[in-house]
Write a protein that holds these residues in place. Structure first.
Motif, PDB file in Angstrom:
ATOM      1  N   GLU A  21       4.990  12.211   2.778  1.00 23.29           N
ATOM      2  CA  GLU A  21       4.236  11.282   2.226  1.00 23.29           C
ATOM      3  C   GLU A  21       4.859  10.039   2.609  1.00 23.29           C
ATOM      4  N   GLY A  22       6.513  10.081   2.555  1.00 21.55           N
ATOM      5  CA  GLY A  22       6.970   8.782   3.153  1.00 21.55           C
ATOM      6  C   GLY A  22       6.671   8.584   4.465  1.00 21.55           C
ATOM      7  N   VAL A  23       6.701   9.629   5.553  1.00 20.86           N
ATOM      8  CA  VAL A  23       6.379   9.230   6.892  1.00 20.86           C
ATOM      9  C   VAL A  23       4.740   8.882   7.005  1.00 20.86           C
ATOM     10  N   ALA A  24       3.948   9.109   6.102  1.00 23.87           N
ATOM     11  CA  ALA A  24       2.680   8.810   6.413  1.00 23.87           C
ATOM     12  C   ALA A  24       2.529   7.261   5.608  1.00 23.87           C
ATOM     13  N   THR A  25       3.603   6.898   4.828  1.00 23.76           N
ATOM     14  CA  THR A  25       3.410   5.574   4.353  1.00 23.76           C
ATOM     15  C   THR A  25       4.232   4.568   5.347  1.00 23.76           C
ATOM     16  N   GLY A  26       4.991   5.126   6.120  1.00 23.58           N
ATOM     17  CA  GLY A  26       5.772   4.316   7.199  1.00 23.58           C
ATOM     18  C   GLY A  26       7.036   3.807   6.827  1.00 23.58           C
ATOM     19  N   VAL A  27       7.660   4.714   5.713  1.00 22.92           N
ATOM     20  CA  VAL A  27       8.971   4.250   5.156  1.00 22.92           C
ATOM     21  C   VAL A  27       9.904   4.679   6.580  1.00 22.92           C
ATOM     22  N   PRO A  28      10.948   3.738   6.774  1.00 24.45           N
ATOM     23  CA  PRO A  28      11.749   4.205   7.864  1.00 24.45           C
ATOM     24  C   PRO A  28      12.770   5.327   7.391  1.00 24.45           C
ATOM     25  N   GLN A  86      15.767   4.626   4.962  1.00 28.31           N
ATOM     26  CA  GLN A  86      15.314   4.229   3.465  1.00 28.31           C
ATOM     27  C   GLN A  86      14.559   5.572   2.809  1.00 28.31           C
ATOM     28  N   LEU A  87      13.928   6.387   3.422  1.00 29.12           N
ATOM     29  CA  LEU A  87      13.589   7.489   3.033  1.00 29.12           C
ATOM     30  C   LEU A  87      14.959   8.523   2.762  1.00 29.12           C
ATOM     31  N   ALA A  88      15.615   8.715   3.415  1.00 37.20           N
ATOM     32  CA  ALA A  88      16.921   9.264   3.089  1.00 37.20           C
ATOM     33  C   ALA A  88      17.642   8.839   1.995  1.00 37.20           C
ATOM     34  N   ALA A  89      17.728   7.517   1.730  1.00 42.21           N
ATOM     35  CA  ALA A  89      18.241   7.106   0.627  1.00 42.21           C
ATOM     36  C   ALA A  89      17.424   7.456  -0.591  1.00 42.21           C
ATOM     37  N   LYS A  90      16.323   7.235  -0.409  1.00 49.04           N
ATOM     38  CA  LYS A  90      15.354   7.463  -1.729  1.00 49.04           C
ATOM     39  C   LYS A  90      15.297   9.066  -2.039  1.00 49.04           C
ATOM     40  N   LEU A  91      15.576   9.918  -1.166  1.00 50.66           N
ATOM     41  CA  LEU A  91      15.703  11.180  -1.527  1.00 50.66           C
ATOM     42  C   LEU A  91      16.896  12.007  -1.588  1.00 50.66           C
ATOM     43  N   ILE A 145      16.848  14.205   7.104  1.00 52.63           N
ATOM     44  CA  ILE A 145      15.242  13.877   7.096  1.00 52.63           C
ATOM     45  C   ILE A 145      14.873  14.123   8.452  1.00 52.63           C
ATOM     46  N   GLU A 146      15.381  14.006   9.455  1.00 55.66           N
ATOM     47  CA  GLU A 146      15.230  14.255  10.741  1.00 55.66           C
ATOM     48  C   GLU A 146      15.034  15.929  11.002  1.00 55.66           C
ATOM     49  N   TYR A 147      15.797  16.498  10.610  1.00 56.41           N
ATOM     50  CA  TYR A 147      15.765  18.072  10.361  1.00 56.41           C
ATOM     51  C   TYR A 147      14.335  18.513   9.720  1.00 56.41           C
ATOM     52  N   HIS A 148      14.056  18.074   8.727  1.00 56.02           N
ATOM     53  CA  HIS A 148      12.780  18.238   7.936  1.00 56.02           C
ATOM     54  C   HIS A 148      11.793  17.969   8.695  1.00 56.02           C
ATOM     55  N   VAL A 149      11.550  16.676   9.213  1.00 57.48           N
ATOM     56  CA  VAL A 149      10.367  16.298   9.958  1.00 57.48           C
ATOM     57  C   VAL A 149      10.527  17.240  11.354  1.00 57.48           C
ATOM     58  N   SER A 150      11.441  17.454  12.103  1.00 56.36           N
ATOM     59  CA  SER A 150      11.415  18.314  12.948  1.00 56.36           C
ATOM     60  C   SER A 150      10.759  19.910  12.797  1.00 56.36           C
ATOM     61  N   ASN A 151      11.324  20.228  11.618  1.00 54.91           N
ATOM     62  CA  ASN A 151      10.553  21.507  11.195  1.00 54.91           C
ATOM     63  C   ASN A 151       9.312  21.529  11.048  1.00 54.91           C
ATOM     64  N   MET A 152       8.808  20.143  10.381  1.00 61.62           N
ATOM     65  CA  MET A 152       7.130  20.341  10.065  1.00 61.62           C
ATOM     66  C   MET A 152       6.306  20.113  11.517  1.00 61.62           C
ATOM     67  N   LEU A 153       7.035  19.308  12.341  1.00 61.52           N
ATOM     68  CA  LEU A 153       6.477  19.000  13.684  1.00 61.52           C
ATOM     69  C   LEU A 153       6.141  20.416  14.346  1.00 61.52           C
ATOM     70  N   ARG A 154       7.252  21.280  14.193  1.00 53.88           N
ATOM     71  CA  ARG A 154       7.238  22.717  14.756  1.00 53.88           C
ATOM     72  C   ARG A 154       5.883  23.429  13.929  1.00 53.88           C
ATOM     73  N   GLN A 155       6.102  23.294  12.577  1.00 53.44           N
ATOM     74  CA  GLN A 155       5.112  24.126  11.797  1.00 53.44           C
ATOM     75  C   GLN A 155       3.630  23.574  11.943  1.00 53.44           C
ATOM     76  N   PHE A 156       3.286  22.637  12.272  1.00 59.07           N
ATOM     77  CA  PHE A 156       2.228  21.974  12.327  1.00 59.07           C
ATOM     78  C   PHE A 156       1.615  21.879  14.212  1.00 59.07           C
ATOM     79  N   LYS A 157       2.594  22.229  14.794  1.00 55.37           N
ATOM     80  CA  LYS A 157       2.471  22.098  16.140  1.00 55.37           C
ATOM     81  C   LYS A 157       1.907  21.050  16.812  1.00 55.37           C
TER      82      LYS A 157
END
Length: 112
Positions: A45-52, A55-60, A67-79
């Protein structure tokens, strides 16, 4: 349908294809399985909204690397190769509710 040229020879073939009438155009492209963890849904949701990332790390309450770890995993999951493609694919799969801002991942796709 065959289209003939001036001399009577075959010039072009035209094929018309009609979609099945029984299919619903509003169908979800994937089954509503619990494919995202709660934290991944919030990050998406943060990535889709354009949150840096910072800032996303601080919020969560995560590190930037977290954050980069989770994004990388989703990039692989969604190919997909990058964040823009990740958001685009999530929308095309029906993970986000339509017509709402900020984007919100639907509950049926989140493991709780």
């Amino acid at each position: 349908m065959a289209v003939q040229g001036d001399a009577g020879q075959l010039k072009t073939i035209v094929v018309l294809v009609a979609p099945d009438k029984g299919e619903d155009d509003r169908r979800v492209l994937i089954s509503p399985n619990k494919i995202l963890t709660e934290i991944n849904a919030k990050i998406l949701e943060g990535v889709a909204t354009g949150v840096p990332t910072v800032q996303l790390a601080a919020k969560l309450y995560l590190s930037r690397q977290g954050i980069e770890y989770h994004v990388s995993n989703m990039l692989r999951q969604f190919k997909v190769p990058n964040r823009a493609a990740l958001v685009s694919k999530a929308y095309s799969m029906g993970l986000f509710g339509v017509g709402s801002w900020p984007p919100k991942v639907l509950n049926e796709y989140v493991r709780r």
